[in-house]
Design an enzyme around this catalytic site. Structure first.
Site, PDB file in Angstrom:
ATOM      1  N   ILE A 113       3.362  -0.815   8.451  1.00  0.00           N
ATOM      2  CA  ILE A 113       2.526   0.398   8.541  1.00  0.00           C
ATOM      3  C   ILE A 113       1.692   0.422   9.823  1.00  0.00           C
ATOM      4  CG2 ILE A 113       2.404   0.933   6.061  1.00  0.00           C
ATOM      5  CD1 ILE A 113      -0.446  -0.318   6.078  1.00  0.00           C
TER       6      ILE A 113
ATOM      7  N   GLU B 221     -12.772  -4.233  -6.355  1.00  0.00           N
ATOM      8  CA  GLU B 221     -13.454  -5.321  -5.641  1.00  0.00           C
ATOM      9  C   GLU B 221     -14.359  -4.800  -4.528  1.00  0.00           C
ATOM     10  OE1 GLU B 221     -11.344  -8.941  -4.886  1.00  0.00           O
ATOM     11  OE2 GLU B 221      -9.822  -8.460  -6.382  1.00  0.00           O
TER      12      GLU B 221
ATOM     13  N   LYS C  94     -10.496  -3.766   2.382  1.00  0.00           N
ATOM     14  CA  LYS C  94     -10.173  -2.609   1.547  1.00  0.00           C
ATOM     15  C   LYS C  94     -11.311  -1.584   1.613  1.00  0.00           C
ATOM     16  CE  LYS C  94      -7.072  -2.117  -0.887  1.00  0.00           C
ATOM     17  NZ  LYS C  94      -5.735  -1.506  -0.621  1.00  0.00           N
TER      18      LYS C  94
ATOM     19  N   VAL D 106      -7.538 -23.858 -12.947  1.00  0.00           N
ATOM     20  CA  VAL D 106      -8.520 -22.811 -13.251  1.00  0.00           C
ATOM     21  C   VAL D 106      -9.742 -23.037 -12.359  1.00  0.00           C
ATOM     22  CG1 VAL D 106     -10.090 -21.928 -15.025  1.00  0.00           C
ATOM     23  CG2 VAL D 106      -7.724 -22.499 -15.616  1.00  0.00           C
TER      24      VAL D 106
ATOM     25  N   TYR E  84     -10.873  -9.941   1.984  1.00  0.00           N
ATOM     26  CA  TYR E  84      -9.949  -8.972   1.371  1.00  0.00           C
ATOM     27  C   TYR E  84     -10.691  -7.700   0.963  1.00  0.00           C
ATOM     28  CZ  TYR E  84      -7.512  -6.630  -2.479  1.00  0.00           C
ATOM     29  OH  TYR E  84      -6.973  -5.678  -3.307  1.00  0.00           O
TER      30      TYR E  84
ATOM     31  N   THR F   7      -9.385  -0.766  -4.665  1.00  0.00           N
ATOM     32  CA  THR F   7      -9.642  -1.781  -5.699  1.00  0.00           C
ATOM     33  C   THR F   7     -11.109  -1.747  -6.140  1.00  0.00           C
ATOM     34  OG1 THR F   7      -9.914  -4.173  -5.948  1.00  0.00           O
ATOM     35  CG2 THR F   7      -9.832  -3.380  -3.716  1.00  0.00           C
TER      36      THR F   7
HETATM   37  N1  LIG Z   1      -2.923  -6.389  -7.966  1.00  0.00           N
HETATM   38  C1  LIG Z   1      -4.045  -5.866  -8.436  1.00  0.00           C
HETATM   39  O1  LIG Z   1      -4.531  -6.292  -9.486  1.00  0.00           O
HETATM   40  C2  LIG Z   1      -4.707  -4.717  -7.713  1.00  0.00           C
HETATM   41  C3  LIG Z   1      -5.799  -4.086  -8.318  1.00  0.00           C
HETATM   42  C4  LIG Z   1      -6.386  -2.997  -7.661  1.00  0.00           C
HETATM   43  C5  LIG Z   1      -5.885  -2.558  -6.465  1.00  0.00           C
HETATM   44  N2  LIG Z   1      -4.839  -3.197  -5.879  1.00  0.00           N
HETATM   45  C6  LIG Z   1      -4.312  -2.673  -4.609  1.00  0.00           C
HETATM   46  O2  LIG Z   1      -3.004  -2.178  -4.892  1.00  0.00           O
HETATM   47  C7  LIG Z   1      -2.168  -2.348  -3.741  1.00  0.00           C
HETATM   48  C8  LIG Z   1      -0.914  -3.109  -4.131  1.00  0.00           C
HETATM   49  O3  LIG Z   1      -1.297  -4.373  -4.671  1.00  0.00           O
HETATM   50  P1  LIG Z   1      -0.193  -5.407  -5.164  1.00  0.00           P
HETATM   51  O4  LIG Z   1      -0.861  -6.340  -6.088  1.00  0.00           O
HETATM   52  O5  LIG Z   1       1.010  -4.664  -5.576  1.00  0.00           O
HETATM   53  O6  LIG Z   1       0.097  -6.165  -3.789  1.00  0.00           O
HETATM   54  P2  LIG Z   1       1.346  -7.057  -3.357  1.00  0.00           P
HETATM   55  O7  LIG Z   1       0.774  -8.100  -2.470  1.00  0.00           O
HETATM   56  O8  LIG Z   1       2.151  -7.455  -4.542  1.00  0.00           O
HETATM   57  O9  LIG Z   1       2.257  -6.059  -2.499  1.00  0.00           O
HETATM   58  C9  LIG Z   1       1.898  -5.610  -1.221  1.00  0.00           C
HETATM   59  C10 LIG Z   1       3.132  -5.009  -0.594  1.00  0.00           C
HETATM   60  O10 LIG Z   1       2.760  -4.501   0.700  1.00  0.00           O
HETATM   61  C11 LIG Z   1       3.705  -4.912   1.648  1.00  0.00           C
HETATM   62  N3  LIG Z   1       3.043  -5.004   2.962  1.00  0.00           N
HETATM   63  C12 LIG Z   1       2.086  -5.883   3.341  1.00  0.00           C
HETATM   64  N4  LIG Z   1       1.732  -5.660   4.618  1.00  0.00           N
HETATM   65  C13 LIG Z   1       2.469  -4.597   5.043  1.00  0.00           C
HETATM   66  C14 LIG Z   1       2.539  -3.878   6.254  1.00  0.00           C
HETATM   67  N5  LIG Z   1       1.790  -4.226   7.313  1.00  0.00           N
HETATM   68  N6  LIG Z   1       3.385  -2.830   6.342  1.00  0.00           N
HETATM   69  C15 LIG Z   1       4.163  -2.472   5.286  1.00  0.00           C
HETATM   70  N7  LIG Z   1       4.152  -3.130   4.119  1.00  0.00           N
HETATM   71  C16 LIG Z   1       3.303  -4.171   3.988  1.00  0.00           C
HETATM   72  C17 LIG Z   1       4.204  -6.267   1.164  1.00  0.00           C
HETATM   73  O11 LIG Z   1       5.467  -6.591   1.726  1.00  0.00           O
HETATM   74  C18 LIG Z   1       4.242  -6.025  -0.342  1.00  0.00           C
HETATM   75  O12 LIG Z   1       5.495  -5.486  -0.720  1.00  0.00           O
HETATM   76  C19 LIG Z   1      -3.010  -3.078  -2.693  1.00  0.00           C
HETATM   77  O13 LIG Z   1      -3.488  -2.117  -1.779  1.00  0.00           O
HETATM   78  C20 LIG Z   1      -4.154  -3.685  -3.495  1.00  0.00           C
HETATM   79  O14 LIG Z   1      -5.309  -3.763  -2.714  1.00  0.00           O
HETATM   80  C21 LIG Z   1      -4.232  -4.275  -6.483  1.00  0.00           C
END
Ligand SMILES: NC(=O)c1ccc[n+]([C@@H]2O[C@H](COP(=O)([O-])OP(=O)(O)OC[C@H]3O[C@@H](n4cnc5c(N)ncnc54)[C@H](O)[C@@H]3O)[C@@H](O)[C@H]2O)c1
Length: 339
Positions: A60, A127, A157, A209, A153, A125
């Site tokens: 991205i 967070e 965000k 943990v 992190y 998030t």
């Molecule tokens: N997992 C949670 O509990 C949670 C909760 C709230 C919000 N979020 C947010 O949701 C979103 C997804 O979280 P997740 O847990 O699925 O994350 P994840 O780490 O499983 O997936 C992230 C994806 O983004 C891709 N990626 C990373 N850098 C990139 C780049 N520069 N260009 C293109 N693609 C890129 C990775 O290859 C991966 O497929 C994030 O923005 C996270 O902040 C996650």
């Protein structure tokens, strides 16, 4: 409707891709993903041949590549899941978090400005609100709770969220933001708490943990998060933030014990390790706004969701065994014969 879903090879993004293709079979979903360590193309195996789905390996932050994709696809909406998402990794090396989570978000929004868009949605998030004290169970995060981050992190965000709001105010970009609590469910990368404990339990390995395991998280089944985003991008008000959470607060240690119990493993596998630096104590979302405005409510209770999740990991060993062995990183080369 053409929707670019970034980060769609990751945990929540892939679940969102499946949700959208099923719920909106007339939509075209273009998944843009860099395939970092957290992205796994084999996750998307079941939709690769769907004529309404396209996968593009792209960063991205790659402005030229992103603009070219917009020229080709004329997206109506962008839903940005792409991020570096693991707090522990951000403590080791914050720089890539700033690059992807902040600069990448700005590149996507610049493309939206350049080519026009009906909606840019930022997946954020809880967070960004920092944490709540354990002795004040009456407190919850609302959309007006001040941003007060703890880790590199969450700071990256929060930086992205501020930029999204600035693009709305300054350039009139039609944006929405969702701030969700901790997700769990299928395709969760096995370095995160729930899948790590399941996988270690299955291997009779120690269950590490942090601290005393008293940290509280507000858990939401991933499909409920996907439904919330679907509602926000269609019916949410431009310029607004929506908190997403299911009033499902659990102590980390109780989750680990529950997983031991479900898998018939002894709690003696639990090993307490030195606490994470700056570890947030409690997250708890007040989801009143999304409930009142959009009628969203979580459908999966934690007791059911955790059973479904454990069953998924038992039935899909190949998926996580490839991750643990590192083989998944060659999947793209095996599929496409290039890197
Ligand atoms: N997992 C949670 O509990 C949670 C909760 C709230 C919000 N979020 C947010 O949701 C979103 C997804 O979280 P997740 O847990 O699925 O994350 P994840 O780490 O499983 O997936 C992230 C994806 O983004 C891709 N990626 C990373 N850098 C990139 C780049 N520069 N260009 C293109 N693609 C890129 C990775 O290859 C991966 O497929 C994030 O923005 C996270 O902040 C996650």
């Amino acid at each position: 409707m053409n929707i670019i879903v970034t980060g769609g090879a990751g945990f929540i993004g892939s679940n969102f891709v499946f949700h959208m293709l099923e719920k909106h079979p007339d939509y075209r979903i273009i998944c843009l993903d860099k395939l970092t360590y957290a992205g796994n193309l084999s996750t998307l195996k079941s939709v690769m041949d769907n004529p309404n789905f396209r996968f593009v390996k792209l960063d991205i932050c790659d402005r030229e590549g992103v603009y070219k994709l917009f020229e080709e696809e004329h997206p109506d909406m962008v839903v940005n899941f792409a991020a570096e998402s693991h707090v522990d990794r951000s403590i080791k090396d914050p720089s890539v978090f700033l690059q992807t989570n902040i600069i990448g978000t700005s590149v996507l929004m610049d493309a939206c400005r350049e080519y026009g868009i009906k909606r840019y949605h930022q997946v954020s998030t809880d967070e960004v609100y920092g944490d709540l004290p354990l002795d004040r169970p009456d407190l919850f995060f609302t959309e007006t709770t001040p941003i007060h981050t703890s880790s590199p992190y969450s700071s990256s965000k929060a930086g992205a969220d501020l930029l999204v709001m600035a693009y709305h105010r300054t350039f009139g970009l039609p944006v929405t933001i969702s701030r969700c609590s901790n997700n769990y469910g299928p395709y969760h990368f096995p370095e995160k708490l729930i899948p790590l404990m399941i996988v270690n339990c299955l291997h009779d390995k120690p269950l590490p943990v942090y601290g005393e395991g008293l940290n509280v998280r507000d858990w939401l089944y991933v499909e409920d998060h996907c439904r919330a985003i679907d509602l926000i991008i269609h019916n949410g008000t431009v310029g607004e933030v929506y908190n997403v959470g299911g009033h499902n607060e659990m102590k980390n240690i109780d989750i680990v014990k529950l997983i031991c119990h479900e898998l018939g493993k002894p709690e003696s596998l639990i090993t307490y390790v030195q606490d994470r630096k700056g570890h947030d104590m409690r997250y708890a979302i007040d989801p009143t706004k999304i409930h009142n405005e959009l009628g969203w409510l979580p459908e999966t209770k934690f007791a059911d969701g955790i059973k479904k999740t454990i069953s998924w990991y038992l039935e899909n060993r190949e998926w996580w065994e490839e991750i643990i062995s590192g083989d998944y990183q060659t999947y793209y080369e095996r599929m496409y014969g290039q890197s």
